[in-house]
Write a protein that holds these residues in place. Sequence first.
Motif, PDB file in Angstrom:
ATOM      1  N   ILE A 124       0.847  -1.205   0.000  1.00 10.95           N
ATOM      2  CA  ILE A 124       0.000   0.000   0.000  1.00 10.95           C
ATOM      3  C   ILE A 124       0.881   1.253   0.000  1.00 10.95           C
ATOM      4  O   ILE A 124       0.635   2.196  -0.760  1.00 10.95           O
ATOM      5  N   LEU A 125       1.900   1.269   0.843  1.00 12.00           N
ATOM      6  CA  LEU A 125       2.808   2.425   0.894  1.00 12.00           C
ATOM      7  C   LEU A 125       3.490   2.649  -0.454  1.00 12.00           C
ATOM      8  O   LEU A 125       3.606   3.781  -0.919  1.00 12.00           O
ATOM      9  N   SER A 126       3.940   1.569  -1.063  1.00 10.78           N
ATOM     10  CA  SER A 126       4.644   1.676  -2.330  1.00 10.78           C
ATOM     11  C   SER A 126       3.715   2.122  -3.457  1.00 10.78           C
ATOM     12  O   SER A 126       4.003   3.093  -4.161  1.00 10.78           O
ATOM     13  N   SER A 127       2.605   1.425  -3.615  1.00 12.36           N
ATOM     14  CA  SER A 127       1.742   1.685  -4.770  1.00 12.36           C
ATOM     15  C   SER A 127       0.867   2.930  -4.607  1.00 12.36           C
ATOM     16  O   SER A 127       0.695   3.691  -5.551  1.00 12.36           O
ATOM     17  N   ARG A 128       0.340   3.146  -3.429  1.00 12.02           N
ATOM     18  CA  ARG A 128      -0.591   4.265  -3.245  1.00 12.02           C
ATOM     19  C   ARG A 128       0.092   5.552  -2.814  1.00 12.02           C
ATOM     20  O   ARG A 128      -0.364   6.629  -3.148  1.00 12.02           O
ATOM     21  N   PHE A 129       1.183   5.430  -2.063  1.00  8.19           N
ATOM     22  CA  PHE A 129       1.823   6.642  -1.548  1.00  8.19           C
ATOM     23  C   PHE A 129       3.064   7.029  -2.354  1.00  8.19           C
ATOM     24  O   PHE A 129       3.143   8.110  -2.898  1.00  8.19           O
ATOM     25  N   GLN A 130       4.029   6.132  -2.446  1.00 10.02           N
ATOM     26  CA  GLN A 130       5.292   6.495  -3.093  1.00 10.02           C
ATOM     27  C   GLN A 130       5.164   6.639  -4.607  1.00 10.02           C
ATOM     28  O   GLN A 130       5.712   7.582  -5.192  1.00 10.02           O
ATOM     29  N   ASP A 131       4.474   5.710  -5.275  1.00 13.21           N
ATOM     30  CA  ASP A 131       4.448   5.712  -6.735  1.00 13.21           C
ATOM     31  C   ASP A 131       3.947   7.011  -7.364  1.00 13.21           C
ATOM     32  O   ASP A 131       4.551   7.490  -8.327  1.00 13.21           O
ATOM     33  N   PRO A 132       2.868   7.625  -6.878  1.00 10.09           N
ATOM     34  CA  PRO A 132       2.444   8.881  -7.514  1.00 10.09           C
ATOM     35  C   PRO A 132       3.515   9.976  -7.441  1.00 10.09           C
ATOM     36  O   PRO A 132       3.721  10.724  -8.414  1.00 10.09           O
ATOM     37  N   TYR A 133       4.218  10.056  -6.318  1.00 11.85           N
ATOM     38  CA  TYR A 133       5.270  11.059  -6.190  1.00 11.85           C
ATOM     39  C   TYR A 133       6.475  10.693  -7.051  1.00 11.85           C
ATOM     40  O   TYR A 133       7.070  11.549  -7.707  1.00 11.85           O
ATOM     41  N   ARG A 134       6.815   9.415  -7.080  1.00 11.00           N
ATOM     42  CA  ARG A 134       7.929   8.961  -7.924  1.00 11.00           C
ATOM     43  C   ARG A 134       7.653   9.280  -9.384  1.00 11.00           C
ATOM     44  O   ARG A 134       8.511   9.821 -10.079  1.00 11.00           O
ATOM     45  N   LEU A 135       6.461   8.960  -9.853  1.00 12.19           N
ATOM     46  CA  LEU A 135       6.117   9.204 -11.253  1.00 12.19           C
ATOM     47  C   LEU A 135       6.155  10.697 -11.594  1.00 12.19           C
ATOM     48  O   LEU A 135       6.657  11.078 -12.651  1.00 12.19           O
ATOM     49  N   ALA A 136       5.631  11.529 -10.714  1.00 10.46           N
ATOM     50  CA  ALA A 136       5.651  12.980 -10.961  1.00 10.46           C
ATOM     51  C   ALA A 136       7.086  13.491 -11.032  1.00 10.46           C
ATOM     52  O   ALA A 136       7.427  14.311 -11.904  1.00 10.46           O
ATOM     53  N   LEU A 137       7.936  13.013 -10.127  1.00 12.53           N
ATOM     54  CA  LEU A 137       9.333  13.451 -10.139  1.00 12.53           C
ATOM     55  C   LEU A 137      10.086  12.889 -11.333  1.00 12.53           C
ATOM     56  O   LEU A 137      10.922  13.595 -11.928  1.00 12.53           O
ATOM     57  N   GLN A 138       9.821  11.649 -11.716  1.00 11.55           N
ATOM     58  CA  GLN A 138      10.464  11.084 -12.896  1.00 11.55           C
ATOM     59  C   GLN A 138      10.168  11.934 -14.124  1.00 11.55           C
ATOM     60  O   GLN A 138      11.060  12.247 -14.902  1.00 11.55           O
ATOM     61  N   ALA A 140       9.125  15.107 -14.237  1.00 11.57           N
ATOM     62  CA  ALA A 140       9.662  16.469 -14.114  1.00 11.57           C
ATOM     63  C   ALA A 140      11.183  16.507 -14.270  1.00 11.57           C
ATOM     64  O   ALA A 140      11.728  17.460 -14.826  1.00 11.57           O
ATOM     65  N   LEU A 141      11.853  15.470 -13.761  1.00 10.24           N
ATOM     66  CA  LEU A 141      13.319  15.470 -13.763  1.00 10.24           C
ATOM     67  C   LEU A 141      13.918  14.735 -14.954  1.00 10.24           C
ATOM     68  O   LEU A 141      15.113  14.893 -15.231  1.00 10.24           O
ATOM     69  N   GLY A 142      13.141  13.912 -15.622  1.00  7.33           N
ATOM     70  CA  GLY A 142      13.676  13.126 -16.730  1.00  7.33           C
ATOM     71  C   GLY A 142      14.690  12.089 -16.263  1.00  7.33           C
ATOM     72  O   GLY A 142      15.624  11.752 -16.990  1.00  7.33           O
ATOM     73  N   GLU A 143      14.509  11.607 -15.052  1.00 13.24           N
ATOM     74  CA  GLU A 143      15.424  10.613 -14.471  1.00 13.24           C
ATOM     75  C   GLU A 143      14.767   9.239 -14.498  1.00 13.24           C
ATOM     76  O   GLU A 143      13.550   9.127 -14.405  1.00 13.24           O
ATOM     77  N   PRO A 144      15.574   8.179 -14.565  1.00 19.76           N
ATOM     78  CA  PRO A 144      15.001   6.832 -14.505  1.00 19.76           C
ATOM     79  C   PRO A 144      14.479   6.515 -13.102  1.00 19.76           C
ATOM     80  O   PRO A 144      14.855   7.157 -12.113  1.00 19.76           O
ATOM     81  N   GLU A 145      13.629   5.501 -13.038  1.00 20.87           N
ATOM     82  CA  GLU A 145      12.980   5.120 -11.785  1.00 20.87           C
ATOM     83  C   GLU A 145      13.971   4.905 -10.651  1.00 20.87           C
ATOM     84  O   GLU A 145      13.773   5.412  -9.546  1.00 20.87           O
ATOM     85  N   HIS A 146      15.046   4.159 -10.906  1.00 20.28           N
ATOM     86  CA  HIS A 146      15.975   3.841  -9.810  1.00 20.28           C
ATOM     87  C   HIS A 146      16.636   5.094  -9.243  1.00 20.28           C
ATOM     88  O   HIS A 146      16.899   5.175  -8.059  1.00 20.28           O
ATOM     89  N   ARG A 147      16.887   6.099 -10.057  1.00 23.50           N
ATOM     90  CA  ARG A 147      17.499   7.345  -9.565  1.00 23.50           C
ATOM     91  C   ARG A 147      16.511   8.152  -8.730  1.00 23.50           C
ATOM     92  O   ARG A 147      16.878   8.729  -7.709  1.00 23.50           O
ATOM     93  N   VAL A 148      15.252   8.205  -9.163  1.00 17.64           N
ATOM     94  CA  VAL A 148      14.240   8.942  -8.408  1.00 17.64           C
ATOM     95  C   VAL A 148      13.959   8.227  -7.090  1.00 17.64           C
ATOM     96  O   VAL A 148      13.803   8.871  -6.047  1.00 17.64           O
ATOM     97  N   LEU A 149      13.921   6.897  -7.105  1.00 15.92           N
ATOM     98  CA  LEU A 149      13.734   6.157  -5.857  1.00 15.92           C
ATOM     99  C   LEU A 149      14.875   6.420  -4.889  1.00 15.92           C
ATOM    100  O   LEU A 149      14.661   6.560  -3.681  1.00 15.92           O
ATOM    101  N   PHE A 150      16.092   6.516  -5.408  1.00 17.07           N
ATOM    102  CA  PHE A 150      17.233   6.832  -4.549  1.00 17.07           C
ATOM    103  C   PHE A 150      17.089   8.234  -3.958  1.00 17.07           C
ATOM    104  O   PHE A 150      17.317   8.447  -2.764  1.00 17.07           O
ATOM    105  N   PHE A 151      16.679   9.192  -4.757  1.00 14.49           N
ATOM    106  CA  PHE A 151      16.430  10.558  -4.292  1.00 14.49           C
ATOM    107  C   PHE A 151      15.391  10.549  -3.170  1.00 14.49           C
ATOM    108  O   PHE A 151      15.592  11.157  -2.113  1.00 14.49           O
ATOM    109  N   ILE A 152      14.286   9.836  -3.371  1.00 15.61           N
ATOM    110  CA  ILE A 152      13.239   9.740  -2.347  1.00 15.61           C
ATOM    111  C   ILE A 152      13.792   9.086  -1.088  1.00 15.61           C
ATOM    112  O   ILE A 152      13.545   9.552   0.023  1.00 15.61           O
ATOM    113  N   ASP A 153      14.540   7.993  -1.248  1.00  9.90           N
ATOM    114  CA  ASP A 153      15.123   7.294  -0.087  1.00  9.90           C
ATOM    115  C   ASP A 153      16.002   8.223   0.739  1.00  9.90           C
ATOM    116  O   ASP A 153      15.890   8.274   1.965  1.00  9.90           O
ATOM    117  N   VAL A 154      16.877   8.946   0.061  1.00 12.14           N
ATOM    118  CA  VAL A 154      17.820   9.813   0.773  1.00 12.14           C
ATOM    119  C   VAL A 154      17.084  10.934   1.495  1.00 12.14           C
ATOM    120  O   VAL A 154      17.315  11.187   2.680  1.00 12.14           O
TER     121      VAL A 154
END
Length: 187
Positions: A124-138, A140-154
């Motif tokens: 639920i956290l991954s699909s409903r919470f993190q994914d919408p923000y990850r997709l928006a940042l991907q 906007a930034l033109g970065e691949p998924e793994h880089r945006v996930l790292f940004f979110i993690d940090v």
Amino acid sequence: MSLTSSTPARPPGRPRSGVNDVVFAATLRTVCELGYARATVERIAAAAGIAKTTIYRRWPTKGALIVDCLLDAFGPVPVKGGDRAEIMASAIRWAAAKIGEPGVGDAFAGVFSDGVSDPGLREILSSRFQDPYRLALQEALGEPEHRVLFFIDVVVGTLLHRMGMTGEPMAGDDVDALVEMVLPSFR
């Protein structure tokens, strides 16, 4: 004098409009006052002035309730700025401000911690919470998924760590320092 009313009869039961707003406000207030662990569905329902069954009809678990409450509290990620650095700095400051709102950081840290040992909640956290923000940042930034996930993690990891260690959100100069530390990794 007529005994019939021109106003249509309201269906039986409580009016449904605004229930989510009332429950979300009561959730954050209860988490802020009692802490995440002691903010049970029963206590949240009492604070909202509704039956706990009303909550359970909408959210099968406390975790699902908290995730929707956080989605409501956070709203969409602002992807403002003329360049990537401005977008990232804006996103970091936005996340820090949201986590600093009363009850929000506590709720986020608590549900995140519960997710460690609950695979269903992690999903639920991954699909409903993190994914919408990850997709928006991907986008906007033109970065691949793994880089945006790292940004979110940090960023989120650092902000939640501060809450857990001090009981206070990161603010001011420390948020500025976080921006300065993170941005060079994405240039």
